[in-house]
Write a protein that holds these residues in place. Structure first.
Motif, PDB file in Angstrom:
ATOM      1  N   GLU A 216      -7.160 -30.025  29.903  1.00 17.77           N
ATOM      2  CA  GLU A 216      -7.320 -28.812  29.117  1.00 17.77           C
ATOM      3  C   GLU A 216      -7.659 -29.124  27.659  1.00 17.77           C
ATOM      4  OE1 GLU A 216      -4.631 -29.591  30.827  1.00 17.77           O
ATOM      5  OE2 GLU A 216      -4.326 -28.090  32.385  1.00 17.77           O
ATOM      6  N   ASP A 243      -4.846 -24.968  26.388  1.00 13.81           N
ATOM      7  CA  ASP A 243      -5.765 -24.321  27.307  1.00 13.81           C
ATOM      8  C   ASP A 243      -6.906 -23.710  26.511  1.00 13.81           C
ATOM      9  OD1 ASP A 243      -4.595 -22.084  26.113  1.00 13.81           O
ATOM     10  OD2 ASP A 243      -3.299 -21.651  27.825  1.00 13.81           O
ATOM     11  N   ARG A 245      -7.504 -20.691  25.937  1.00 14.22           N
ATOM     12  CA  ARG A 245      -7.015 -19.633  25.053  1.00 14.22           C
ATOM     13  C   ARG A 245      -6.546 -20.216  23.723  1.00 14.22           C
ATOM     14  NH1 ARG A 245      -2.834 -15.495  27.591  1.00 14.22           N
ATOM     15  NH2 ARG A 245      -4.693 -15.233  28.873  1.00 14.22           N
ATOM     16  N   ALA A 246      -5.847 -21.348  23.766  1.00  4.19           N
ATOM     17  CA  ALA A 246      -5.399 -21.986  22.520  1.00  4.19           C
ATOM     18  C   ALA A 246      -6.591 -22.420  21.676  1.00  4.19           C
ATOM     19  CB  ALA A 246      -4.505 -23.186  22.841  1.00  4.19           C
ATOM     20  N   THR A 247      -7.634 -22.923  22.329  1.00  5.47           N
ATOM     21  CA  THR A 247      -8.816 -23.342  21.595  1.00  5.47           C
ATOM     22  C   THR A 247      -9.513 -22.146  20.957  1.00  5.47           C
ATOM     23  OG1 THR A 247      -9.111 -25.220  23.061  1.00  5.47           O
ATOM     24  CG2 THR A 247     -11.010 -24.552  21.767  1.00  5.47           C
ATOM     25  N   ALA A 248      -9.615 -21.039  21.700  1.00  9.51           N
ATOM     26  CA  ALA A 248     -10.243 -19.831  21.145  1.00  9.51           C
ATOM     27  C   ALA A 248      -9.463 -19.325  19.939  1.00  9.51           C
ATOM     28  CB  ALA A 248     -10.330 -18.754  22.217  1.00  9.51           C
ATOM     29  N   ARG A 249      -8.134 -19.352  20.030  1.00  8.11           N
ATOM     30  CA  ARG A 249      -7.306 -18.902  18.909  1.00  8.11           C
ATOM     31  C   ARG A 249      -7.415 -19.859  17.732  1.00  8.11           C
ATOM     32  NH1 ARG A 249      -2.246 -17.220  22.824  1.00  8.11           N
ATOM     33  NH2 ARG A 249      -2.979 -15.114  23.301  1.00  8.11           N
ATOM     34  N   GLN A 252     -10.530 -18.952  16.016  1.00  4.47           N
ATOM     35  CA  GLN A 252     -10.333 -17.682  15.321  1.00  4.47           C
ATOM     36  C   GLN A 252      -9.563 -17.884  14.019  1.00  4.47           C
ATOM     37  OE1 GLN A 252      -7.449 -15.011  17.085  1.00  4.47           O
ATOM     38  NE2 GLN A 252      -8.695 -13.210  16.576  1.00  4.47           N
ATOM     39  N   GLU A 284      -2.154  -9.673  17.305  1.00  8.37           N
ATOM     40  CA  GLU A 284      -2.199 -10.945  18.027  1.00  8.37           C
ATOM     41  C   GLU A 284      -0.793 -11.529  18.117  1.00  8.37           C
ATOM     42  OE1 GLU A 284      -4.611 -12.480  19.499  1.00  8.37           O
ATOM     43  OE2 GLU A 284      -6.413 -11.475  18.808  1.00  8.37           O
ATOM     44  N   THR A 286       0.806 -13.102  20.390  1.00  5.81           N
ATOM     45  CA  THR A 286       1.036 -14.359  21.103  1.00  5.81           C
ATOM     46  C   THR A 286       0.396 -15.556  20.412  1.00  5.81           C
ATOM     47  OG1 THR A 286      -0.919 -13.970  22.481  1.00  5.81           O
ATOM     48  CG2 THR A 286       1.199 -13.160  23.310  1.00  5.81           C
ATOM     49  N   THR A 287      -0.245 -15.357  19.268  1.00  2.98           N
ATOM     50  CA  THR A 287      -0.846 -16.474  18.538  1.00  2.98           C
ATOM     51  C   THR A 287       0.171 -17.063  17.572  1.00  2.98           C
ATOM     52  OG1 THR A 287      -3.057 -15.502  18.667  1.00  2.98           O
ATOM     53  CG2 THR A 287      -2.689 -17.176  16.976  1.00  2.98           C
TER      54      THR A 287
END
Length: 424
Positions: A216, A243, A245-249, A252, A284, A286-287
């Motif tokens: 991941e 994962d 999602r962590a990379t997208a955040r 961001q 957000e 969960t970030t």
């Protein structure tokens, strides 16, 4: 040779192939188990992308890997070759060789090479089984018994075929894992800056190393920009998770922080408060991320200084030109996305001195399972003390090599340096 062991052998092979080794290590262990329990020799060949074959393992009952045989590229073969490898691939099933013929009977280069090998090994009988996944062949495993051992018969063919099937799954899964890991690492790197700004005599040097133990992507990042007033803003951070999602955040957060700094330059603690507020307004919940944001004024300014704010991140390490490296405290606050109501300390400050380095890093550099974080920090400090005379690029490479655990987590480092050394 004891023939009453197939079920036990199957169980042992299954456990060995689940042990988390590399595919090379798994195939080596499979060959070792076969020569311990069932055969005198084991040879494993894998197909390459061009349709050729390369020998990857040769194991013997009493001496393990035979030097000079592994990693050998095998000769090409015609479609009707009688070589054990070619027969197994053509038929798609395991093939019994009830009597190994003399090499002189061969009609093509591969057949001759395989009969010569089996003759050199003293093989009397052999079984060749295809390594295949979903009907697609990826290699062949050959087991042999020498003269004086009980000959192989059709009774052992299904067992060897089962061993080959398990070995094929290991190789296929490992290759898929390698592809996924390569794609994940490329994605992670593509979201980091292509280059870092330079404001002489200040210089920024960075390193990113992806984790080796999972496919991941992660949330570690570094970044730096030059603001309108000539100051250099730089950061290292880590979004919780491993994962996509962590990379997208991560991407961001990195771009949000850039926008906030460019819109209204100011103290780094103020920028972190505004970043936390922006996440709150964007809903957000969960970030969560830790990070350090530093702002360096050029040494030519009226009041040269370096300020930083720390949102729950491991402390920066100051590596001076003279004296011992030390961790810098101050400017603390909770991680981004945890509780906007908890106040952030005022930014901490230090003055510039040539010949030293201000180092930011993520916890992947210092964290090891079952070990207190302070132990990893001390390991980093001591390594920096030994290596501080190296050029910045070499220093960061050596720190990753000597301090980081064996690929358990992503590692990002960013060092603010002086052209003649660094700052301190």
């Amino acid at each position: 040779m004891n023939e009453a062991i197939p079920l036990r052998l199957l169980a042992d092979v299954t456990e060995a192939l689940k042990a988390g080794r590399s595919w090379e290590g798994s195939l080596q262990r499979l060959a070792e188990l076969l020569v311990e329990r069932l055969a005198d020799w084991c040879v494993i060949d894998l197909l390459d992308e061009q349709g050729g074959a390369r020998r990857v393992v040769v194991a013997q009952k009493h001496s393990g890997l035979t030097m000079g045989e592994s990693s050998r590229l095998l000769p090409p073969w015609p479609p009707d070759s009688a070589a054990p490898l070619a027969q197994a691939l053509r038929r798609g099933t395991a093939v019994l060789i009830p009597a190994v013929p003399a090499p002189e009977q061969a009609t093509d280069p591969l057949e001759r090479a395989q009969w010569e090998l089996l003759a050199r090994l003293g093989a009397d009988t052999a079984i060749a089984a295809p390594l295949a996944v979903g009907g697609h062949p990826i290699g062949v495993i050959i087991v042999a018994r020498a003269e004086g051992s009980r000959p192989f018969t059709e009774a052992q063919v299904p067992l060897i075929e089962s061993m080959a099937h398990q070995g094929a799954l290991v190789v296929d899964n490992a290759r898929l894992y390698d592809q996924q890991h390569e794609i994940a690492a490329y994605l992670q790197r593509s979201l980091l800056p292509d280059s870092l700004p330079a404001v002489p005599p200040l210089r920024l040097v960075a390193r990113y190393t992806p984790a080796l133990t999972h496919a991941e992507v992660g949330g570690d990042w570094y970044d730096a920009i030059v603001l309108a007033d000539g100051t250099v803003a730089f950061t290292v951070g880590d979004v919780v998770g491993h994962d996509v999602r962590a990379t997208a955040r991560m991407s961001q957060l990195r771009h949000m922080l850039r926008a906030l700094l460019l819109d209204r330059p100011g103290p780094p603690d103020d920028a972190l408060r505004r970043l936390d507020q922006a996440l709150e307004n964007l809903h957000e919940p969960t970030t969560t991320a830790t990070l350090i944001l530093g702002v360096a004024h050029p040494p030519t300014s009226a009041a040269p200084s370096l300020t930083w704010a720390n949102a729950g991140h491991p402390p920066p390490l100051l590596i001076p030109a003279h004296g011992e490296p030390r961790f810098l405290t101050g400017g603390h606050g909770v991680p981004i996305g945890v509780d906007i109501g908890v106040p952030q300390e005022a930014a901490a400050r230090t003055s510039h001195n040539g010949g030293s380095m201000f180092l930011l890093y993520t916890d992947g550099l210092i964290e090891r399972r079952g070990e207190d974080l302070s132990t990893g920090m001390e390991r980093l400090r001591r390594a920096a003390a030994r290596l501080h005379r190296l050029a910045p690029d070499r220093l960061l490479d050596e720190l990753v090599e000597r301090v980081a655990p064996a690929g358990d987590d992503d590692v990002a480092l960013l060092a603010l340096c002086h052209a003649a050394g660094s700052l301190g």
